[in-house]
Write a protein that holds these residues in place. Structure first.
Motif, PDB file in Angstrom:
ATOM      1  N   LEU A 188      78.354  16.006  47.158  1.00  0.00           N
ATOM      2  CA  LEU A 188      79.409  16.160  48.163  1.00  0.00           C
ATOM      3  C   LEU A 188      79.715  14.837  48.846  1.00  0.00           C
ATOM      4  N   LEU A 189      78.667  14.066  49.151  1.00  0.00           N
ATOM      5  CA  LEU A 189      78.888  12.779  49.803  1.00  0.00           C
ATOM      6  C   LEU A 189      79.663  11.831  48.891  1.00  0.00           C
ATOM      7  N   GLN A 190      79.374  11.864  47.595  1.00  0.00           N
ATOM      8  CA  GLN A 190      80.122  11.033  46.659  1.00  0.00           C
ATOM      9  C   GLN A 190      81.601  11.403  46.661  1.00  0.00           C
ATOM     10  N   ALA A 191      81.881  12.695  46.672  1.00  0.00           N
ATOM     11  CA  ALA A 191      83.273  13.136  46.634  1.00  0.00           C
ATOM     12  C   ALA A 191      84.012  12.714  47.891  1.00  0.00           C
ATOM     13  N   TYR A 192      83.425  13.007  49.045  1.00  0.00           N
ATOM     14  CA  TYR A 192      84.101  12.666  50.292  1.00  0.00           C
ATOM     15  C   TYR A 192      84.120  11.158  50.524  1.00  0.00           C
ATOM     16  N   GLY A 193      83.086  10.452  50.074  1.00  0.00           N
ATOM     17  CA  GLY A 193      83.094   9.000  50.202  1.00  0.00           C
ATOM     18  C   GLY A 193      84.206   8.374  49.387  1.00  0.00           C
ATOM     19  N   ASP A 194      84.399   8.870  48.169  1.00  0.00           N
ATOM     20  CA  ASP A 194      85.476   8.386  47.309  1.00  0.00           C
ATOM     21  C   ASP A 194      86.828   8.639  47.974  1.00  0.00           C
TER      22      ASP A 194
ATOM     23  N   VAL B  72      86.605  18.478  44.177  1.00  0.00           N
ATOM     24  CA  VAL B  72      85.447  18.906  44.960  1.00  0.00           C
ATOM     25  C   VAL B  72      85.744  18.829  46.455  1.00  0.00           C
ATOM     26  N   ALA B  73      86.285  17.704  46.912  1.00  0.00           N
ATOM     27  CA  ALA B  73      86.564  17.534  48.336  1.00  0.00           C
ATOM     28  C   ALA B  73      87.599  18.545  48.813  1.00  0.00           C
ATOM     29  N   ASN B  74      88.636  18.772  48.011  1.00  0.00           N
ATOM     30  CA  ASN B  74      89.658  19.742  48.389  1.00  0.00           C
ATOM     31  C   ASN B  74      89.078  21.158  48.445  1.00  0.00           C
ATOM     32  N   PHE B  75      88.228  21.498  47.478  1.00  0.00           N
ATOM     33  CA  PHE B  75      87.607  22.829  47.448  1.00  0.00           C
ATOM     34  C   PHE B  75      86.719  23.054  48.667  1.00  0.00           C
ATOM     35  N   VAL B  76      85.861  22.091  48.970  1.00  0.00           N
ATOM     36  CA  VAL B  76      84.948  22.242  50.108  1.00  0.00           C
ATOM     37  C   VAL B  76      85.732  22.294  51.416  1.00  0.00           C
ATOM     38  N   THR B  77      86.758  21.477  51.530  1.00  0.00           N
ATOM     39  CA  THR B  77      87.579  21.496  52.747  1.00  0.00           C
ATOM     40  C   THR B  77      88.242  22.855  52.927  1.00  0.00           C
ATOM     41  N   ARG B  78      88.722  23.433  51.840  1.00  0.00           N
ATOM     42  CA  ARG B  78      89.343  24.758  51.921  1.00  0.00           C
ATOM     43  C   ARG B  78      88.339  25.815  52.381  1.00  0.00           C
ATOM     44  N   GLN B  79      87.087  25.710  51.899  1.00  0.00           N
ATOM     45  CA  GLN B  79      86.069  26.668  52.322  1.00  0.00           C
ATOM     46  C   GLN B  79      85.765  26.526  53.817  1.00  0.00           C
ATOM     47  N   VAL B  80      85.718  25.282  54.290  1.00  0.00           N
ATOM     48  CA  VAL B  80      85.448  25.054  55.713  1.00  0.00           C
ATOM     49  C   VAL B  80      86.599  25.575  56.566  1.00  0.00           C
TER      50      VAL B  80
ATOM     51  N   ALA C 294      86.201  20.236  27.952  1.00  0.00           N
ATOM     52  CA  ALA C 294      86.934  19.175  28.636  1.00  0.00           C
ATOM     53  C   ALA C 294      87.598  19.691  29.899  1.00  0.00           C
ATOM     54  N   GLU C 295      88.065  20.942  29.868  1.00  0.00           N
ATOM     55  CA  GLU C 295      88.668  21.570  31.040  1.00  0.00           C
ATOM     56  C   GLU C 295      88.061  22.960  31.161  1.00  0.00           C
ATOM     57  N   ALA C 296      86.875  22.999  31.754  1.00  0.00           N
ATOM     58  CA  ALA C 296      86.070  24.228  31.757  1.00  0.00           C
ATOM     59  C   ALA C 296      86.279  25.077  32.997  1.00  0.00           C
ATOM     60  N   GLY C 297      87.368  24.875  33.718  1.00  0.00           N
ATOM     61  CA  GLY C 297      87.672  25.744  34.840  1.00  0.00           C
ATOM     62  C   GLY C 297      87.056  25.280  36.146  1.00  0.00           C
ATOM     63  N   GLU C 298      87.173  26.131  37.158  1.00  0.00           N
ATOM     64  CA  GLU C 298      86.727  25.767  38.497  1.00  0.00           C
ATOM     65  C   GLU C 298      85.210  25.649  38.599  1.00  0.00           C
ATOM     66  N   LEU C 299      84.488  26.170  37.606  1.00  0.00           N
ATOM     67  CA  LEU C 299      83.041  26.010  37.622  1.00  0.00           C
ATOM     68  C   LEU C 299      82.652  24.538  37.523  1.00  0.00           C
ATOM     69  N   GLU C 300      83.565  23.699  37.002  1.00  0.00           N
ATOM     70  CA  GLU C 300      83.295  22.262  36.923  1.00  0.00           C
ATOM     71  C   GLU C 300      83.092  21.649  38.302  1.00  0.00           C
ATOM     72  N   LEU C 301      83.572  22.311  39.347  1.00  0.00           N
ATOM     73  CA  LEU C 301      83.375  21.800  40.693  1.00  0.00           C
ATOM     74  C   LEU C 301      81.898  21.644  41.017  1.00  0.00           C
ATOM     75  N   PHE C 302      81.054  22.476  40.403  1.00  0.00           N
ATOM     76  CA  PHE C 302      79.625  22.455  40.684  1.00  0.00           C
ATOM     77  C   PHE C 302      78.841  21.701  39.617  1.00  0.00           C
TER      78      PHE C 302
END
Length: 624
Positions: free
Chosen positions: A79-85, A178-186, A390-398
């Protein structure tokens, strides 16, 4: 079953008509050569630590495992990598900052104008509409002051954050998602629909019942917490136990090893199709998703149509199975099952069917068999299965290198991944339906959402061995080795193009786990005739789509082996839609690729060492 072609085939269908087999389905549209770009390679696995480094590595592993218990297996570093980027590139993008400031100003003006009009009473057109799949604010009470202002300001704020998290120059696609997904959850935590003080329906119910709904909700929350802590089924699931109300199609366990039970179902017709069906479910789920209640059991329906059905029931692994890997699941699962079926039905080919990751494993097994000249398979059917990750769906977020490393450390001590950790990931992918709507209905409104068979099944998860989970995450998801021809078995690369069997592929439109476009891409790798079906519903509900189920539609078309591959969007736009269940289409396809009717087989084969061991559903499916 008599089926019909579309009356007006497309020009692409006409172009391929000289290669079309006789039948009732349209040919798939043909555009281009179907070439796809190859995903970039992933980083290689880290080398084993030396003896001197082992104590320090063990220290890190223990630390990561402790953190994982608090974060449900989510890596803070990821998560820190995603938000840091995201944050770093946003700081370096003054144009994007100015754009966001302008958007914020415009939204404030829109909200101020809306507030002034809404306070005057009466009908007031909304200044922002929810997304089509967002039904949190559909109730008429949300159009009354001040709740209209509350939900409109929330939606504007949510839209602004989406604009802020996406489109920042230089941010990698994975980190952005990842950052967009986590932000939406928050943000959803602060949705006015999820608070008893700002939800008009909850406030009205509380006044009507004098707060009794909140008392009932607190009771429901306590029950759920106790059930979760004690690893018991959630409330209502006790009515759908395997062998009692679900998984009750008559059959016998005819084989058992340390990993599987093989179930053979009793025939229901005087004659059966000569070729049996072997179903390989995913090892991350209990098999009875395909044998739910009698009215929606695919297994029962197939048996009633005159098919001999075998089902693999995976063991729910514990620490003793920690070192079982992908090859062990292939050998102890699929190959062992084929040996038993061959003893019960000698000289009979098998219609092999895989669901989700079970289909991925089956594709590997089929390719290995083809390379070895093993012709025991008559056909290949894949339900919501992908071979190109290559495009394995939203599970790629994790799933990234940091997350997989973190999960490996979390699994290393106990030897497996807990079922609830995987379930939590799936719930987050559909948080509106699986988390927040339940919070509102069960805990705030005080009403228990009714439990049905599919919902109860979804709570009956399985653990995953440490080695298996690590291997398929690294080799399939991260490395995409299977699609790139780099996946090896016994030292040889597994080439999906060696599979020349007729194939039947099923994808579902709302699949968050195996996106239908990725399922469609299987046609790029298989080298035989392919029939592709796209059906309404999600990853599970689209497959459990029995005849008579209301509001079901599907599309179906054949692609001969020699035909070129059309783009997924072109296919969906040009193939006609049909009403009803796709099950009869598959059954007719199986019959087309079978050799005729014969007398039903015996249950097991005691002379060959495979006597019936127990009645279905067996013991493995009951393990929690």
């Amino acid at each position: 079953m008599e089926q019909r072609r579309s009356d007006a085939p497309s020009p692409q269908q006409d172009a391929a008509s000289n290669m079309a087999p006789s039948g009732s389905r349209p040919l798939a549209p043909v555009i281009g050569n179907g070439s796809e770009t190859t995903p970039p390679p992933t980083q290689p696995d880290t080398a084993e630590t030396s003896q001197e480094e082992q104590p320090f590595a063990a220290w890190d592993q223990m630390t990561h495992a402790s953190i994982a218990r608090l974060t449900a297996g989510v890596s803070p570093a990821s998560l820190l990598q995603a938000y840091g980027d995201w944050w770093t590139h946003l700081l370096l993008s003054p144009g994007k900052q100015a754009q966001l400031a302008l958007k914020a100003q415009r939204k404030f003006v829109r909200l101020a104008d809306y507030s002034a009009r809404a306070m005057q009473g009466g009908e007031c057109p909304r200044c922002i509409e929810p997304l089509a799949e967002d039904h949190r604010f559909d109730a008429p009470e949300w159009q009354q002051w001040p709740f209209n202002l509350l939900h409109q300001s929330f939606l504007l704020n949510q839209q602004w954050w989406y604009n802020a998290m996406t489109g920042v120059p230089g941010v990698t696609r994975h980190h952005e998602e990842v950052a967009n997904f986590v932000t939406r959850q928050v943000l959803d935590i602060f949705s006015p629909a999820n608070s008893p003080l700002t939800n008009p329906r909850v406030l009205e119910r509380t006044l009507e019942q004098g707060g009794a709904n909140l008392v009932s909700g607190a009771t429901h929350a306590w029950e759920d917490a106790v059930n979760f802590y004690l690893h018991r089924p959630p409330a209502g699931a006790e009515h759908y136990l395997p062998g009692e109300s679900v998984a009750i199609t008559p059959g016998e366990v005819v084989y058992r090893n340390r990993l599987i039970e093989l179930i053979q179902y009793r025939p229901a017709t005087e004659q059966v199709q000569a070729e049996p069906i072997l179903i390989v479910p995913a090892w991350v789920m209990k098999y009875y998703i395909l044998d739910l209640s009698p009215h929606n059991s695919l297994v029962r329906w197939l048996v009633e149509q005159g098919h001999t059905v075998f089902m693999i029931s995976w063991k729910n692994p514990d620490a003793e199975e920690r070192d079982l890997g992908v090859d062990d699941y292939r050998e102890l699962g699929i190959m062992a099952a084929l040996e038993v079926i061959g003893a019960i039905l000698p000289s009979r080919k098998v219609h092999a069917t895989g669901y989700c990751l079970g289909g991925t494993l089956l594709s590997i097994a089929a390719a290995v068999m083809a390379r070895a000249g093993d012709d025991r398979l008559a056909s290949l059917t894949l339900f919501a299965s992908i071979t190109d990750f290559a495009e394995a769906g939203e599970l790629e977020l994790f799933i990234d290198d940091s997350q997989v490393h973190f999960l490996e450390d979390a699994m290393r001590q106990q030897g497996y991944l807990e079922a609830w950790q995987m379930k939590s990931a799936f719930q987050l992918l559909q948080s509106d339906d699986l988390i927040w709507s339940r919070l509102v209905n069960d805990y705030l409104m005080g009403e228990r959402l009714p439990t049905f068979d599919l919902m109860a099944w979804s709570t009956d998860g399985t653990r995953m061995p440490y080695r298996m989970h690590s291997e398929y995450l690294r080799r399939l998801y991260l490395g995409n080795e299977l699609a790139r021809g780099r996946y090896r078995v016994d030292g040889h690369p597994v080439l999906l193009s060696s599979i020349t069997l007729p194939a039947f592929l099923v994808a579902t439109r709302k699949d968050h786990i195996s996106p239908w476009q990725s399922v469609y891409r299987n046609q790029l790798y298989l080298d035989g005739d392919v029939t592709f079906v796209l059906t309404s519903g999600g990853h599970n509900a689209g497959v459990v789509s029995e005849p008579g189920h209301p509001r079901r539609v599907y599309q179906i078309a054949d692609k001969p082996a020699q035909a070129h591959h059309a783009g997924a969007d072109t296919w969906r736009a040009e193939v006609p839609e049909r009403e009803g269940s796709w099950w009869p289409e598959w059954q007719a396809w199986l019959q087309e690729h079978s050799s005729g009717w014969v007398a039903p087989p015996t249950m097991g084969n005691a002379e060959q060492g495979y006597p019936p061991l127990a009645e279905a559903p067996g013991q493995y499916v009951r393990e929690r």
